[in-house]
Enzyme design. Structure first.
Site, short mmCIF file in Angstrom:
data_model
loop_
_atom_site.label_atom_id
_atom_site.label_comp_id
_atom_site.label_asym_id
_atom_site.label_seq_id
_atom_site.Cartn_x
_atom_site.Cartn_y
_atom_site.Cartn_z
N GLU A 151 44.19 48.47 41.87
CA GLU A 151 45.44 48.15 42.57
C GLU A 151 46.55 49.06 42.08
O GLU A 151 46.69 49.27 40.87
CB GLU A 151 45.92 46.71 42.31
CG GLU A 151 45.23 45.65 43.09
CD GLU A 151 45.73 44.27 42.74
OE1 GLU A 151 46.93 44.11 42.45
OE2 GLU A 151 44.90 43.35 42.68
N GLU A 187 42.80 40.47 37.06
CA GLU A 187 44.01 40.26 36.25
C GLU A 187 43.97 38.98 35.42
O GLU A 187 44.73 38.03 35.63
CB GLU A 187 45.26 40.29 37.14
CG GLU A 187 45.44 41.62 37.85
CD GLU A 187 46.73 41.69 38.67
OE1 GLU A 187 47.44 40.68 38.80
OE2 GLU A 187 47.03 42.79 39.19
C1 LIG Z 1 58.80 36.88 32.81
C2 LIG Z 1 58.69 36.02 34.06
O1 LIG Z 1 57.85 36.68 34.99
C3 LIG Z 1 57.57 35.90 36.15
C4 LIG Z 1 56.78 36.67 37.16
O2 LIG Z 1 55.86 37.57 36.48
C5 LIG Z 1 54.97 38.26 37.26
C6 LIG Z 1 54.19 39.20 36.63
C7 LIG Z 1 53.26 39.93 37.35
C8 LIG Z 1 53.15 39.72 38.71
C9 LIG Z 1 52.20 40.52 39.47
C10 LIG Z 1 52.05 40.55 40.83
N1 LIG Z 1 51.13 41.50 41.03
C11 LIG Z 1 50.65 41.97 42.34
C12 LIG Z 1 49.36 41.21 42.54
N2 LIG Z 1 48.28 41.74 41.70
C13 LIG Z 1 47.11 41.10 42.24
C14 LIG Z 1 47.36 41.00 43.72
O3 LIG Z 1 47.06 39.69 44.13
C15 LIG Z 1 48.85 41.30 43.94
O4 LIG Z 1 49.45 40.36 44.78
N3 LIG Z 1 50.70 41.99 39.89
N4 LIG Z 1 51.36 41.41 38.93
C16 LIG Z 1 53.93 38.76 39.36
C17 LIG Z 1 54.86 38.03 38.62
#
Ligand SMILES: CCOCCOc1ccc(-c2cn(C[C@@H]3NC[C@@H](O)[C@H]3O)nn2)cc1
Length: 448
Positions: free
Chosen positions: A353, A166
């Site tokens: 994922e 990611e």
């Molecule tokens: C506009 C403000 O936004 C603040 C938060 O914004 C996000 C965006 C995306 C995520 C997020 C979390 N995950 C799951 C993880 N993928 C990898 C693995 O380690 C999992 O734990 N994917 N995307 C979290 C927060």
């Protein structure tokens, strides 16, 4: 015969990541990572949670492997913690770090489970961050050195390698939005980090090929399916910018060797330029054997001047929400992977994922009746089957996650596991969603 039947060679797996499950943050020579620093910074993580102990998988990996074997998966995606291999990110090798992962890999292979290794799942050695982190191009060299060490140590045992997890989260979420480590809020810095991480990916692929390492290598991007709320040109353009922020910004360099020009122009309008050096785009576009896609959600957007980075506001259209307040949009999985296939060709795809966060309750009998999570998986499995039937080269699916674990800035409050983790005892309790996936794997399908 189940009404939804998957190919016999479809790879079912589950996924985790080092900082989220291992704990043992200061054992056997491990160095500090940016997430050790970030989680110790007041206000950054819910309840001040850290990954110091997490699921204690560093000591309980054999329990985890037993759960994987019972689940019936063919593969297990996990990440190697760079700070266990090179505690300062560069410099002296920590053999105990390699020894730990050798035990995990050998345990998986003995259980008939293929290890799928992610090299970078966000736990950058703090010592490298202190020298600029991914904004410093010398970190690319240090990453390739670390990658080569892992390639050589586990060549022949690990047959599927993922360079980065990611890169959008590593760059924009962590250096523009600031919600993840190291918590910067600078758009030019985020664009620099995204670019340098993609160059590092390409250099690692070149090293993998040069060393003649067996198996396959790819990378994982989290793709978000975002559609215009109306067919009005301004809504179409706004939604496309918002989608490209997550998708094309990373997929175009990886597969086309260039950034999407309309986004380059948009960033230029914000005073931000991409720090491309000669040869970078050719390096990033090194041919890879598969693309990993993490998919969680999608939505609809429309033009709104001044809204966010792209003059785009999300429109709520009534989707059910998970406990992360994300839309449950299973059709979005079909749409985004169909788009990947149309836009980037026949590159094999693994969903590296997919999963959902819901509030879970452990019953006195040690059960977790997570019907919503099981339903989320069922809805997305139906789309996986639809994709395969439509000719999209979808080769496998890794559920996020095997265990409830440290969900970054959300700490331990947000549970994504198909196995419940009791954070007082670190005992594991398979949830109903684990039993559902177990049955799907056993039958290569299910009744829709
Ligand atoms: C506009 C403000 O936004 C603040 C938060 O914004 C996000 C965006 C995306 C995520 C997020 C979390 N995950 C799951 C993880 N993928 C990898 C693995 O380690 C999992 O734990 N994917 N995307 C979290 C927060």
């Amino acid at each position: 015969m189940a009404s939804i039947q998957f190919p016999k060679d479809f790879v079912w797996g589950t996924a985790t990541a080092s900082y989220q499950i291992e704990g043992a943050y200061n054992e056997d020579g491990r160095g500090m990572s940016i997430w050790d620093t970030f989680s110790r910074t007041p206000g950054k993580v819910v309840n001040g949670d850290t990954g110091d102990v997490a699921c204690d998988s560093y000591h309980r990996y054999e329990e985890d492997i037993a759960l994987l074997k019972k689940l019936g998966v063919k593969a297990y995606r996990f990440s190697i913690a760079w700070p266990r291999i090179y505690p300062d990110g560069d410099g002296e090798l920590n053999q105990k770090g390699l020894d730990y992962y050798a035990k995990v890999i050998d345990g998986l292979l003995a259980a008939g489970i293929e290890p799928c290794v992610t090299l970078y799942h966000w736990d950058l050695p703090q010592a490298l961050q202190d020298k600029g982190g991914w904004d410093n191009r010398d970190t690319i060299r240090a990453f390739v050195r670390y990658a080569e060490t892992a390639f050589k140590a586990f060549d022949g045992k690990v047959k599927q390698w993922i360079t980065f997890n990611e890169t959008w989260c590593v760059s924009f979420l962590s250096n523009y939005i600031g919600a993840h480590a190291p918590g910067n809020t600078d758009l030019q810095l985020a664009v620099n980090v995204a670019h340098n991480c993609m160059v590092a990916h390409g250099e690692a692929v070149k090293a993998f090929r040069a060393l003649g390492i067996s198996g396959e290598i790819g990378t994982t991007h989290n793709l978000y399916w975002f559609e215009p709320y109306t067919t009005k040109p301004e809504d179409v353009a706004a939604a496309h910018r918002n989608r490209a922020y997550n998708n094309e910004w990373f997929m175009d360099p990886t597969f086309k060797g260039q950034y999407p020009q309309f986004m380059v122009d948009w960033f230029k309008g914000k005073g931000v330029e991409v720090p491309i050096q000669p040869g970078d785009m050719e390096t990033i576009a090194q041919p890879i054997d598969f693309i990993g896609v993490n998919f969680y959600s999608g939505g609809f957007g429309r033009y709104k001047e001044g809204e966010g980075l792209f003059d785009c506001e999300e429109v709520q259209v009534g989707f059910d929400k998970t406990f992360m307040d994300w839309n449950v949009y299973a059709d979005g999985l079909y749409k985004v992977l169909s788009w990947v296939h149309e836009e980037y060709g026949d590159v094999p795809i693994y969903i590296t994922e997919n999963g959902a966060c819901y509030e879970d309750e452990l019953t006195p009998e040690g059960r977790v009746h997570d019907a919503k999570r099981a339903d989320y998986f069922k809805k997305h499995f139906i789309q996986c089957h639809r994709l395969i039937e439509s000719g999209v080269p979808l080769k496998g699916y890794f559920a996020w996650s095997l265990l409830d674990n440290f969900e970054w800035a959300e700490g331990y409050v947000k549970r994504f596991g198909i196995v419940y983790t009791d954070y007082k005892t670190r005992k594991r309790y398979p949830k109903d969603s684990y039993l559902f996936i177990q049955s799907v794997i056993e039958q290569d399908g299910f009744e829709a």
